[in-house]
Design an enzyme around this catalytic site. Sequence first.
Site, short mmCIF file in Angstrom:
data_model
loop_
_atom_site.label_atom_id
_atom_site.label_comp_id
_atom_site.label_asym_id
_atom_site.label_seq_id
_atom_site.Cartn_x
_atom_site.Cartn_y
_atom_site.Cartn_z
N GLY A 167 0.81 -1.21 0.00
CA GLY A 167 0.00 0.00 0.00
C GLY A 167 0.84 1.27 0.00
O GLY A 167 2.08 1.23 0.05
N VAL A 192 1.25 3.69 2.31
CA VAL A 192 2.05 3.90 3.51
C VAL A 192 3.08 2.79 3.66
O VAL A 192 4.22 3.03 4.08
CB VAL A 192 1.15 4.00 4.76
CG1 VAL A 192 1.99 4.07 6.04
CG2 VAL A 192 0.26 5.23 4.66
N ARG A 208 -6.90 2.94 18.85
CA ARG A 208 -6.34 4.18 19.39
C ARG A 208 -6.92 4.59 20.74
O ARG A 208 -6.20 5.08 21.61
CB ARG A 208 -6.53 5.32 18.38
CG ARG A 208 -5.61 5.22 17.17
CD ARG A 208 -5.88 6.31 16.17
NE ARG A 208 -5.05 6.13 14.98
CZ ARG A 208 -5.43 6.48 13.76
NH1 ARG A 208 -6.61 7.04 13.57
NH2 ARG A 208 -4.63 6.27 12.74
N CYS A 243 -3.01 10.90 11.47
CA CYS A 243 -2.00 11.77 10.85
C CYS A 243 -2.21 13.24 11.18
O CYS A 243 -1.23 14.01 11.27
CB CYS A 243 -1.98 11.56 9.33
SG CYS A 243 -3.57 11.73 8.51
N GLN A 260 -6.05 19.88 5.54
CA GLN A 260 -5.63 18.50 5.31
C GLN A 260 -5.55 18.15 3.83
O GLN A 260 -6.44 18.46 3.04
CB GLN A 260 -6.58 17.55 6.04
CG GLN A 260 -6.52 17.74 7.54
CD GLN A 260 -7.45 16.83 8.31
OE1 GLN A 260 -8.02 17.23 9.32
NE2 GLN A 260 -7.62 15.60 7.87
N GLY A 279 -4.90 12.28 2.70
CA GLY A 279 -5.49 11.82 3.95
C GLY A 279 -6.71 10.96 3.73
O GLY A 279 -7.11 10.19 4.61
N ARG A 301 -10.44 20.25 4.37
CA ARG A 301 -9.71 19.58 3.28
C ARG A 301 -9.33 20.64 2.25
O ARG A 301 -10.16 21.48 1.85
CB ARG A 301 -10.57 18.51 2.64
CG ARG A 301 -9.80 17.55 1.77
CD ARG A 301 -8.97 16.56 2.56
NE ARG A 301 -9.76 15.56 3.26
CZ ARG A 301 -9.24 14.62 4.02
NH1 ARG A 301 -7.92 14.52 4.16
NH2 ARG A 301 -10.02 13.75 4.64
N HIS A 352 -0.18 17.68 5.60
CA HIS A 352 -1.19 18.40 6.36
C HIS A 352 -0.55 19.65 6.98
O HIS A 352 0.64 19.66 7.33
CB HIS A 352 -1.74 17.54 7.50
CG HIS A 352 -2.59 16.40 7.05
ND1 HIS A 352 -3.08 16.27 5.77
CD2 HIS A 352 -3.07 15.32 7.75
CE1 HIS A 352 -3.81 15.16 5.69
NE2 HIS A 352 -3.81 14.57 6.88
#
Length: 350
Positions: free
Chosen positions: A11, A13, A99, A129, A156, A160, A251, A258
Site C-alpha cells: 500500500g 504507507v 487508538r 495523521c 488537510q 489523507g 480539506r 497536512h
Amino acid sequence: MTTLAIVGATGAVGSVMIDIIDARESVPWSEIRLIASPRSAGRRLTVRGQEIEVVALSPEAFDGVDIAMFDVPDAVSAEWAPVAVSRGAIAVDNSGAFRMDPDVPLVVPEVNADAAHTRPKGIVSNPNCTTLSMMAALGALHRAFGLRELVVASYQAASGAGQEGIDRLQAEMAAVAGKGIGHRAGDVREALSAAGLDGDSPFPAPLALNVVPWAGSGKDGGWTSEELKVRNESRKILDLPELKVSATCVRVPVITTHALAVHATFAHPVDVATAHQVFAAQSSIVLVDEPESQRFPTPADVVGEDPTYVGRVRQALDFPDTLDFFVCGDNLRKGAALNTYEIAEELVRA
C-alpha cells in the site's frame, strides 16, 4: 536476531515504510517480512537491496515475527493484530482500530515513548495523521509550559483520504485546468460535470480550486470524526484527560502534507523567544520563522520530509499565556509510516 513484518506492504504507507527502512544507515532487523492481501501475494519488492517476496496475510505469516507494523483498514487490523500477538509478535498499528482502547498505548516516541512499554494487549497504536502533524511541537511546549487549552484548524491534504482522494483531486485539477474558471458560482461544478466527475467522490464538495470544511465522517453535534480524533488523541498522548480542545478540520487541494493553525494556552507564561528555543532544541522539529522575509513552512516545501516544520509563531494579542503558530507535516511520513517505524525501533531497543 529480530524479525520485522510490514503488514500492508504494497500500500501507499507500506511503500513509504520501505523507503524509510532503505534510507536508514543501519537497521536492527535480521529479517524483514512483507505481508499483504492474497491478491498481492507473490509480488517481489526490494528492501535494502534484497528482493523479498510478499506473502499472504495468514496466522502462519507471523510465526517468528517479533514486531509487526500494520497499515491496513481498521477492520483488518481489528481482526489480525490480535492474531499477530497470539503468534508472539508485538503489533504496532497505524489504523484507528485501537487508538482509544485504554489497554493500548497511543504513542509518539518524542512525546511519550515510555508508554510503548506498557501494552496489556501486546498492541501499540499510532495516532491519526492530523494529530501527529502537531504533536512533536505540542509535546515540547507542554513539557516547558504546561498545556491547558487547544484550538486547532487543520488544512488537510487529499492523500489523507487515501489513494482515492489523490486520484480524485488529480482528476478534478485536470478537469478545471485551462478552462478559464471565473467568478461565477457553479463554474467549477460545471467543469467537473463536463469531465464526467459528477459523483463518486470521497469529498462532499469539489476540492479543486476550493476548500472543504469537512474531513472524516459525521458525528453527533455536527462534529466530524477527524475533529474528535484531534481532541481525544491529544488528551491521551499528552496524558491530559481534561484538556480543553476544539478543532475544525478542512480539506484543501494539496496532494500530500497536512498543515495546522494552532492556538495553544499554557499554565505558565510563554513568549516567542522561549518558544523558539524549545522548538530549536527538538531534533524532529525544523523552525522556519522569519516574518521579515516572509519565510514560513508550506506543504509544498515540506512534502517528502521527515521532521515537523513550525513557523508563524506569535504571542496571542488578546489571550494571556497563549501562542499561535503554524505547523506542517507530511501525513504519509511522520503522520503514518515514520512514526509507526519509530515505535518499532523504540520497542526493539527495550
